[in-house]
Design an enzyme around this catalytic site. Structure first.
Site, mmCIF file in Angstrom:
data_model
loop_
_atom_site.group_PDB
_atom_site.id
_atom_site.type_symbol
_atom_site.label_atom_id
_atom_site.label_comp_id
_atom_site.label_asym_id
_atom_site.label_seq_id
_atom_site.Cartn_x
_atom_site.Cartn_y
_atom_site.Cartn_z
ATOM 1 N N CYS A 65 53.062 81.674 19.933
ATOM 2 C CA CYS A 65 53.794 81.889 21.189
ATOM 3 C C CYS A 65 53.159 81.108 22.343
ATOM 4 O O CYS A 65 52.046 81.412 22.765
ATOM 5 C CB CYS A 65 53.801 83.386 21.481
ATOM 6 S SG CYS A 65 54.357 83.862 23.124
ATOM 7 N N CYS A 89 52.300 83.143 25.419
ATOM 8 C CA CYS A 89 51.138 83.995 25.118
ATOM 9 C C CYS A 89 49.837 83.241 25.344
ATOM 10 O O CYS A 89 48.861 83.808 25.838
ATOM 11 C CB CYS A 89 51.190 84.495 23.671
ATOM 12 S SG CYS A 89 52.583 85.582 23.320
#
Length: 101
Positions: free
Chosen positions: A29, A32
């Protein structure tokens, strides 16, 4: 930052003294990774809180328990209860506000 799994969730998050920021994330991600960098760079400003990370790919049960449907998802715990929640990348000022610092 403390890595959270089902095995240490209760002791590290629910029974922690003071506020806990739990970051649900995944390796693949992009946002993230950005959030992770912000958390690392904000460590001094967030000193009054415990910062933890939970990999959703390795801990699907915990992600499901807290209805994590998008990542990064940040949960703030106080006395074992979720008191704030945010999805998406949050900057230092927002993290401080969420944690009451």
């Amino acid at each position: 930052m403390t890595a959270i799994t089902k095995a240490n969730f209760e002791s590290e998050v629910l029974k922690a003294e003071g506020p806990v920021l739990l970051d649900f994330w995944a390796e693949w991600c992009g946002p993230c990774r950005i959030q992770s960098r912000i958390l690392e760079e904000s460590a001094e400003a967030l000193k009054g809180a415990k910062i933890c990370k939970c990999n959703v790919d390795e801990n699907e049960d915990l992600a499901g328990q807290f209805d994590v449907q998008a990542i990064p998802t940040l949960l703030v715990f106080r006395n074992g209860e979720v008191v704030d929640r945010a999805t998406g990348v949050r900057k230092e000022a927002e993290l401080k506000r969420m944690l009451g610092l």
